[in-house]
Design a protein around this motif. Structure first.
Motif, PDB file in Angstrom:
ATOM      1  N   LEU A   1     -10.484  44.805  18.337  1.00 29.48           N
ATOM      2  CA  LEU A   1     -10.620  45.552  17.075  1.00 29.48           C
ATOM      3  C   LEU A   1     -12.012  46.150  16.924  1.00 29.48           C
ATOM      4  CD1 LEU A   1      -8.715  43.640  14.250  1.00 29.48           C
ATOM      5  CD2 LEU A   1      -8.348  45.988  15.025  1.00 29.48           C
ATOM      6  N   ARG A   2     -13.047  45.388  17.338  1.00 34.47           N
ATOM      7  CA  ARG A   2     -14.411  45.906  17.246  1.00 34.47           C
ATOM      8  C   ARG A   2     -14.582  47.133  18.146  1.00 34.47           C
ATOM      9  NH1 ARG A   2     -17.209  41.011  18.940  1.00 34.47           N
ATOM     10  NH2 ARG A   2     -18.959  42.358  19.476  1.00 34.47           N
ATOM     11  N   SER A   3     -14.025  47.054  19.344  1.00 37.28           N
ATOM     12  CA  SER A   3     -14.156  48.184  20.273  1.00 37.28           C
ATOM     13  C   SER A   3     -13.353  49.384  19.753  1.00 37.28           C
ATOM     14  CB  SER A   3     -13.705  47.796  21.693  1.00 37.28           C
ATOM     15  OG  SER A   3     -12.312  47.611  21.740  1.00 37.28           O
ATOM     16  N   PHE A   4     -12.197  49.114  19.160  1.00 35.50           N
ATOM     17  CA  PHE A   4     -11.362  50.186  18.619  1.00 35.50           C
ATOM     18  C   PHE A   4     -12.077  50.882  17.454  1.00 35.50           C
ATOM     19  CE2 PHE A   4      -7.971  51.313  15.464  1.00 35.50           C
ATOM     20  CZ  PHE A   4      -7.525  52.451  16.114  1.00 35.50           C
ATOM     21  N   ARG A   5     -12.696  50.095  16.585  1.00 35.39           N
ATOM     22  CA  ARG A   5     -13.390  50.704  15.427  1.00 35.39           C
ATOM     23  C   ARG A   5     -14.590  51.531  15.891  1.00 35.39           C
ATOM     24  NH1 ARG A   5     -12.054  45.754  11.839  1.00 35.39           N
ATOM     25  NH2 ARG A   5      -9.983  46.448  11.192  1.00 35.39           N
ATOM     26  N   LEU A   6     -15.272  51.040  16.930  1.00 32.46           N
ATOM     27  CA  LEU A   6     -16.408  51.795  17.475  1.00 32.46           C
ATOM     28  C   LEU A   6     -15.907  53.105  18.103  1.00 32.46           C
ATOM     29  CD1 LEU A   6     -19.483  51.797  18.034  1.00 32.46           C
ATOM     30  CD2 LEU A   6     -18.970  50.738  20.248  1.00 32.46           C
ATOM     31  N   PHE A   7     -14.771  53.019  18.797  1.00 37.03           N
ATOM     32  CA  PHE A   7     -14.151  54.216  19.372  1.00 37.03           C
ATOM     33  C   PHE A   7     -13.868  55.251  18.273  1.00 37.03           C
ATOM     34  CE2 PHE A   7      -9.742  55.913  19.639  1.00 37.03           C
ATOM     35  CZ  PHE A   7      -9.972  56.967  20.502  1.00 37.03           C
ATOM     36  N   LEU A   8     -13.321  54.791  17.132  1.00 41.19           N
ATOM     37  CA  LEU A   8     -13.039  55.726  16.032  1.00 41.19           C
ATOM     38  C   LEU A   8     -14.321  56.352  15.485  1.00 41.19           C
ATOM     39  CD1 LEU A   8     -10.190  53.961  13.998  1.00 41.19           C
ATOM     40  CD2 LEU A   8      -9.994  55.868  15.618  1.00 41.19           C
ATOM     41  N   GLU A   9     -15.393  55.531  15.461  1.00 40.05           N
ATOM     42  CA  GLU A   9     -16.680  56.011  14.963  1.00 40.05           C
ATOM     43  C   GLU A   9     -17.289  57.066  15.886  1.00 40.05           C
ATOM     44  OE1 GLU A   9     -20.182  53.186  14.466  1.00 40.05           O
ATOM     45  OE2 GLU A   9     -18.574  52.180  13.340  1.00 40.05           O
TER      46      GLU A   9
ATOM     47  N   MET B   1     -15.251  62.058  22.696  1.00 38.49           N
ATOM     48  CA  MET B   1     -15.932  60.829  22.298  1.00 38.49           C
ATOM     49  C   MET B   1     -17.289  60.778  23.000  1.00 38.49           C
ATOM     50  SD  MET B   1     -14.877  56.819  22.856  1.00 38.49           S
ATOM     51  CE  MET B   1     -13.998  57.040  24.371  1.00 38.49           C
ATOM     52  N   ASP B   2     -18.306  60.446  22.228  1.00 41.96           N
ATOM     53  CA  ASP B   2     -19.653  60.316  22.790  1.00 41.96           C
ATOM     54  C   ASP B   2     -19.766  58.957  23.499  1.00 41.96           C
ATOM     55  OD1 ASP B   2     -22.328  60.010  23.345  1.00 41.96           O
ATOM     56  OD2 ASP B   2     -23.030  60.721  21.382  1.00 41.96           O
ATOM     57  N   ILE B   3     -19.845  58.990  24.832  1.00 44.26           N
ATOM     58  CA  ILE B   3     -19.934  57.726  25.590  1.00 44.26           C
ATOM     59  C   ILE B   3     -21.313  57.566  26.240  1.00 44.26           C
ATOM     60  CG2 ILE B   3     -17.440  57.558  26.020  1.00 44.26           C
ATOM     61  CD1 ILE B   3     -18.019  58.556  28.925  1.00 44.26           C
TER      62      ILE B   3
ATOM     63  N   LEU C   1     -19.042  47.738  24.646  1.00 43.16           N
ATOM     64  CA  LEU C   1     -17.785  47.713  23.875  1.00 43.16           C
ATOM     65  C   LEU C   1     -16.920  48.936  24.193  1.00 43.16           C
ATOM     66  CD1 LEU C   1     -18.456  46.634  20.155  1.00 43.16           C
ATOM     67  CD2 LEU C   1     -16.835  45.593  21.748  1.00 43.16           C
ATOM     68  N   LEU C   2     -17.550  50.108  24.280  1.00 41.31           N
ATOM     69  CA  LEU C   2     -16.787  51.327  24.591  1.00 41.31           C
ATOM     70  C   LEU C   2     -16.199  51.270  26.001  1.00 41.31           C
ATOM     71  CD1 LEU C   2     -18.911  54.215  23.016  1.00 41.31           C
ATOM     72  CD2 LEU C   2     -16.718  53.320  22.208  1.00 41.31           C
TER      73      LEU C   2
END
Length: 291
Positions: free
Chosen positions: A15-23, A223-225, A238-239
């Motif tokens: 969930l943390r990685s998913f929320r960061l992905f959305l951000e 997405m900015d990686i 996380l990403l």
């Protein structure tokens, strides 16, 4: 054996990685533009001569996109009662969804029912209860990766459509960096039974085989990686977990696989480099299926 484990083995980190992905991505922005511009035509006849519209959200998550979609349906059919049922396995996501509903001001005439279960569990329960409830609009946003049998799931939910209804599916595009990365390295990632890779490129074959009529749309997204390439950067790690569906990919992947994946992520097939930043191609495919 590799110590690599599926990211879904740790729901909290997932969930943390998913929320960061959305951000870090334009995922929801791209979907919102689709909802603003194209959805009104898609839903133009779903509620004709009806006093109630039944909407089923399969994998509704925390409800960000659901509420956007509902506001468009309400705008098109202001007098109608909307029953919105949500299938979502994560208790955490459901509670976020409920908070969002509690804070929203424009939801009169919309009734919400949450089912804490997966799409497969919903189907099994309905079959066990010998129920076939029909729906005017069903949407499955970024969730087909988590079902056991993609064609069977699509056929099942398609069978629940009313005569004017639509089934909307959003998933990563066959022209995205996901497609490049996963076609090349997916077999090296620890997918287990919880997750499979599928993109909009795979769907026409399945839908044609089932004789279904559909329309396809391509939504640009990125997405900015950049942080993935900074050694020891927590967000970058996380990403990377999210991109590879692997728990602690940076720490557990074999060095050679890690080197190849990091190189691939910078290549034009996956990303473009602008002003020293790396932008991953997160394009989405939208499929609208007729009854």
């Amino acid at each position: 054996a590799s110590p690599m484990r599926s990211l879904l083995a740790d729901p909290d980190r997932y969930l943390r990685s998913f929320r960061l992905f959305l951000e870090r991505s334009t995922e929801h922005q791209s979907m919102r533009e689709f909802v603003e511009r194209q959805l009104p035509a898609v839903i133009a006849s779903i509620g004709n001569r009806k006093s109630t519209i039944n909407v089923l959200s399969v994998g509704g998550g925390a409800g960000e996109m659901d509420l956007q979609i509902l506001s468009k349906i309400r705008a098109r059919y202001p007098e109608v009662t909307i029953n919105n049922d949500v299938i979502e396995p994560s208790a955490d996501q459901i509670s976020k969804y409920k908070e969002r509903v509690a804070q929203a001001s424009n939801l009169e005439n919309i009734k919400f029912t949450w089912h804490r279960e997966t799409a497969d569990e919903y189907e099994s329960r309905m079959n066990a209860e010998k129920k076939t409830k029909k729906w005017d609009f069903i949407h499955m946003i970024q969730m087909l990766y988590y079902v056991k049998d993609v064609p069977a799931t699509i056929r099942y939910f398609h069978s629940l459509l009313e005569s004017q209804a639509k089934l909307l599916i959003i998933l990563v595009s066959g022209k995205s960096g996901w497609e490049t990365l996963w076609k090349k390295y997916g077999s090296s990632f620890p997918l287990d039974d919880l997750c499979s890779y599928v993109s909009s490129a795979d769907l026409p074959r399945m839908l044609d085989a089932a004789g279904l009529k559909y329309q396809l749309y391509e939504l640009p997204s990125h997405m900015d990686i950049t942080s993935c390439f900074i050694e020891g950067d927590k967000d970058g790690e996380l990403l990377l977990d999210f991109l590879t569906e692997t728990l602690d990919f940076a720490k557990t992947a074999p060095p050679e696989l890690k080197r190849q994946v990091m190189e691939e992520l910078r290549n034009p097939g996956c990303s473009e480099i602008r002003d020293g930043k790396v932008f991953f191609n997160n394009n989405l495919g939208v499929i609208v299926i007729e009854p």
